[in-house]
Write a protein that holds these residues in place. Structure first.
Motif: not given
Length: 148
Positions: A99-119
């Motif tokens: 759970e920890h691995i999936y959730k922390m990785g998913s958090s980074m994916i969501a943040l990266s998507s927000a950043a790259s999709g905006t920039v």
């Protein structure tokens, strides 16, 4: 507004980071009122977004919007259903680490998507979903590397 969808990415990344931290801290599936309250607050924000979904102008690809909503629904439901799992699973199978691995990785994916999709708007939908395409295999690779 044009970036209302970023609210859902923020809730997704915030919720899975919080929940991933709690998974490693608690290492159990004993119901906790604080965790259920954060779960339900995240659900409320998601429902708010879905209620206003037709009224907002989306600049994000539909595949990104629907998959993000689906990911948030999945993790919110999972975090409630996991309280019904036998408690010994958390000790014997160390479910909390997955759970920890999936959730922390998913958090980074969501943040990266927000950043790259905006920039990188000029690159269109690939700038929005490439972090997921790259990140999910990495998450599963890390899960496979965990020793029981």
């Amino acid at each position: 507004g044009r970036n209302t969808f970023l609210l859902i990415l923020t809730v997704l990344s915030g919720y899975v980071a919080y929940s991933g931290f709690r998974a490693v801290r608690l290492k159990s599936n004993i119901p906790n009122y604080q965790d259920v309250a954060v779960n339900q607050a995240s659900l409320f924000v998601l429902l708010y977004f879905l209620y206003y979904f037709k009224k907002i102008e989306l600049t994000w690809s539909p595949i990104v919007v629907y998959s993000t909503v689906g990911a948030l629904v999945f993790i919110l439901v999972y975090d409630l259903v996991r309280y019904t799992f036998p408690r010994k699973w958390y000790k014997i199978h160390r479910i909390w680490i997955y759970e920890h691995i999936y959730k922390m990785g998913s958090s980074m994916i969501a943040l990266s998507s927000a950043a790259s999709g905006t920039v990188f708007v000029e690159y269109g939908p690939p700038s929005q979903y490439l972090p997921t395409v790259i990140g999910l295999p990495l998450i599963f690779w890390m899960m496979l590397r965990v020793k029981e």
